[in-house]
Design a protein around this motif. Sequence first.
Motif, PDB file in Angstrom:
ATOM      1  N   SER A  58      -8.085   6.521   1.492  1.00 16.84           N
ATOM      2  CA  SER A  58      -6.969   6.270   0.572  1.00 16.84           C
ATOM      3  C   SER A  58      -6.794   4.805   0.201  1.00 16.84           C
ATOM      4  O   SER A  58      -6.373   4.488  -0.910  1.00 16.84           O
ATOM      5  CB  SER A  58      -5.666   6.801   1.174  1.00 16.84           C
ATOM      6  OG  SER A  58      -5.292   6.068   2.324  1.00 16.84           O
TER       7      SER A  58
ATOM      8  N   LEU B 223      -6.176   3.594  -3.578  1.00 16.93           N
ATOM      9  CA  LEU B 223      -4.898   3.024  -4.021  1.00 16.93           C
ATOM     10  C   LEU B 223      -5.103   1.666  -4.692  1.00 16.93           C
ATOM     11  O   LEU B 223      -4.474   1.363  -5.706  1.00 16.93           O
ATOM     12  CB  LEU B 223      -3.952   2.877  -2.830  1.00 16.93           C
ATOM     13  CG  LEU B 223      -3.314   4.175  -2.308  1.00 16.93           C
ATOM     14  CD1 LEU B 223      -2.591   3.919  -0.993  1.00 16.93           C
ATOM     15  CD2 LEU B 223      -2.345   4.765  -3.333  1.00 16.93           C
TER      16      LEU B 223
ATOM     17  N   LEU C 200      -8.019   2.259  -7.978  1.00 18.01           N
ATOM     18  CA  LEU C 200      -8.055   3.507  -8.734  1.00 18.01           C
ATOM     19  C   LEU C 200      -8.258   3.290 -10.232  1.00 18.01           C
ATOM     20  O   LEU C 200      -8.968   4.064 -10.885  1.00 18.01           O
ATOM     21  CB  LEU C 200      -6.757   4.302  -8.497  1.00 18.01           C
ATOM     22  CG  LEU C 200      -6.761   5.731  -9.040  1.00 18.01           C
ATOM     23  CD1 LEU C 200      -7.898   6.551  -8.443  1.00 18.01           C
ATOM     24  CD2 LEU C 200      -5.423   6.418  -8.767  1.00 18.01           C
ATOM     25  N   ASP C 201      -7.669   2.250 -10.799  1.00 21.45           N
ATOM     26  CA  ASP C 201      -7.806   1.977 -12.232  1.00 21.45           C
ATOM     27  C   ASP C 201      -9.271   1.815 -12.616  1.00 21.45           C
ATOM     28  O   ASP C 201      -9.783   2.468 -13.539  1.00 21.45           O
ATOM     29  CB  ASP C 201      -7.015   0.719 -12.590  1.00 21.45           C
ATOM     30  CG  ASP C 201      -6.826   0.568 -14.099  1.00 21.45           C
ATOM     31  OD1 ASP C 201      -7.424   1.356 -14.847  1.00 21.45           O
ATOM     32  OD2 ASP C 201      -6.091  -0.328 -14.522  1.00 21.45           O
TER      33      ASP C 201
ATOM     34  N   VAL D 178      -3.781   7.050 -13.702  1.00 20.10           N
ATOM     35  CA  VAL D 178      -3.804   6.115 -12.570  1.00 20.10           C
ATOM     36  C   VAL D 178      -2.493   6.189 -11.792  1.00 20.10           C
ATOM     37  O   VAL D 178      -2.486   6.321 -10.562  1.00 20.10           O
ATOM     38  CB  VAL D 178      -4.065   4.671 -13.049  1.00 20.10           C
ATOM     39  CG1 VAL D 178      -3.969   3.687 -11.877  1.00 20.10           C
ATOM     40  CG2 VAL D 178      -5.441   4.567 -13.699  1.00 20.10           C
TER      41      VAL D 178
ATOM     42  N   ARG E 250      -2.012   7.679  -7.931  1.00 22.13           N
ATOM     43  CA  ARG E 250      -1.502   6.869  -6.811  1.00 22.13           C
ATOM     44  C   ARG E 250      -0.282   7.517  -6.152  1.00 22.13           C
ATOM     45  O   ARG E 250      -0.155   7.519  -4.923  1.00 22.13           O
ATOM     46  CB  ARG E 250      -1.153   5.469  -7.311  1.00 22.13           C
ATOM     47  CG  ARG E 250      -2.386   4.570  -7.504  1.00 22.13           C
ATOM     48  CD  ARG E 250      -2.027   3.224  -8.065  1.00 22.13           C
ATOM     49  NE  ARG E 250      -3.185   2.331  -8.064  1.00 22.13           N
ATOM     50  CZ  ARG E 250      -3.394   1.358  -8.952  1.00 22.13           C
ATOM     51  NH1 ARG E 250      -2.494   1.165  -9.903  1.00 22.13           N
ATOM     52  NH2 ARG E 250      -4.459   0.603  -8.878  1.00 22.13           N
TER      53      ARG E 250
ATOM     54  N   ILE F 185      -1.424  10.404  -3.992  1.00 27.57           N
ATOM     55  CA  ILE F 185      -2.030   9.914  -2.744  1.00 27.57           C
ATOM     56  C   ILE F 185      -0.945   9.528  -1.748  1.00 27.57           C
ATOM     57  O   ILE F 185      -1.026   9.837  -0.554  1.00 27.57           O
ATOM     58  CB  ILE F 185      -2.952   8.715  -3.026  1.00 27.57           C
ATOM     59  CG1 ILE F 185      -4.189   9.163  -3.812  1.00 27.57           C
ATOM     60  CG2 ILE F 185      -3.389   8.046  -1.707  1.00 27.57           C
ATOM     61  CD1 ILE F 185      -5.042   8.017  -4.321  1.00 27.57           C
ATOM     62  N   LEU F 186       0.081   8.845  -2.239  1.00 26.09           N
ATOM     63  CA  LEU F 186       1.181   8.427  -1.372  1.00 26.09           C
ATOM     64  C   LEU F 186       1.888   9.645  -0.762  1.00 26.09           C
ATOM     65  O   LEU F 186       2.251   9.634   0.426  1.00 26.09           O
ATOM     66  CB  LEU F 186       2.175   7.586  -2.180  1.00 26.09           C
ATOM     67  CG  LEU F 186       3.315   6.921  -1.402  1.00 26.09           C
ATOM     68  CD1 LEU F 186       2.781   6.046  -0.283  1.00 26.09           C
ATOM     69  CD2 LEU F 186       4.196   6.110  -2.347  1.00 26.09           C
TER      70      LEU F 186
END
Length: 511
Positions: free
Chosen positions: A325, A329, A332-333, A348, A352, A355-356
């Motif tokens: 992760s 994080l 990712l872009d 994007v 994120r 993922i959080l």
Amino acid sequence: MTNTTENNKRIAKNTMLLYVRMLILIGIQLYTVPIILNTLGIEDYGIYNVVGGIVTMFSFIGSSLASGSQRFIAFEIGRKNKEQLKNIFNTIITVYFVLAIIALILLEAGGYWLLNYHMKIPESRMYAANWVFQLSILSFLINLISIPYNSVVIAHEKMSVFAYISIIECIFKLIAAILLQYILFDHLITYAILICLITVIIRSIYQIYCYKRFEECQTYHFSWDSDKGKELLTYSGWNIIGTIAIISRQQGLNIIINIFFGPILNAAHSIGQQINGVITQFINNVYIATRPQITKLFANNQTAEMWNLVFRSSKLAFYLLMILSIPLLIELDKILNLWLHNVPPYSVAIGRLMILTILIETLANQIIGAYQAANKIKRYQIYSSTIILLNIPISYISLLILPSYPLTPYFISVVLSIFYTFSIIWNAKKELGMNILKYTKHVLLNVIIIYCTIVFTVWISITSFSPSIFRILLTCSITIIYSFAAIWTLGLDKTEKEFIINITLKKLHKK
């Protein structure tokens, strides 16, 4: 050699097999998704996922029984009761066939109404969307009646078979994506047809394997054990709340996004779900490998060993997620631009936030295995899963008030995940007698401190470099090195270190 050592070795072996499977699947998925996105286009890609999402909304019917099926089959395997095992399997199959009929009726009535009268889909694509809907229903029903066979394979801890069949399925989907580029017929309809054919093939492979290898699958006939059937349905009835909660957050949210913003944002949601799916596979392997053992330990009244396994596998799941992760994080872009080239808007930010959400919930997810083993899921489902269910009404009301902020539902998901995690932990003390102080000290504080330290260290290390492939590789390398160092020095206790050292020495000695 003790049973505990044998169990640890089996879990380690199964986990490694599942991770080999996962790496292959991730590689194929990473290659397949941009092909499908570029072949279908952003709009049709969004339509495929949101229409399929209508069908997936009904998958709670089977998914709620899946963990129950695994639990009851593993329980009888642990007790070595072959006759009762056959009886359980026959009852489970009967239940699934009845549910398939109910699901067909509900989908054809409610799903058709939702698709044709409330979804934002261009008029020119409604014909194709309805084809996708019907083929998605067929694929769903085939998967539904295949769940008992999947459960048997997992309960018997035949993870190599589970891994191989998953790889075969993913390879077929890769072939379908490649073929799609060369077919002149409507790509959206063609892709739905190909996925349906793959579903039929995989379901046949599972059934043939189970028939040949497992005695309980060889003498199937429609039957109903009222006691076991009632116990299974009661267990799964409470489990339905949790399944609906997870599915509604994934697919229900996708439908709400469509109603307010249309299929373009559905494409962004689907990309976020692809990332979510990869990460979920990453940690689900730990759950799949350990939960049959958790159930069997509970069945044999080895509760102390069960909690040790829950705590250690919770840490393992989070550490593995941590390694994956942190680069995602931070980078990712750039990763999405390299991967997809044509990135849907908001992908994007949505990725994120998803993922959080997974990071937060992984802190307590393995405790669910203990709830399932003890068959004490009523209170947990009422309190914890209801929190996740609030995501849909709160998000809908928020978008009515602030219709120009499409990220609002995803921020709401993060906040609700925090409450969800704490509710699972707190309720485990009352329902299961879990030592919260021990869990907090050995799991929660341990992994949170390590994670925050590594994120800060990695971020400081790469800030002087501009976004590039080199920086992505650097971020991954630094994350892996720092993570292993921190896990070994701070994340493992003496017993865990000794186990890893002994396994390593034995492997080296054999070589």
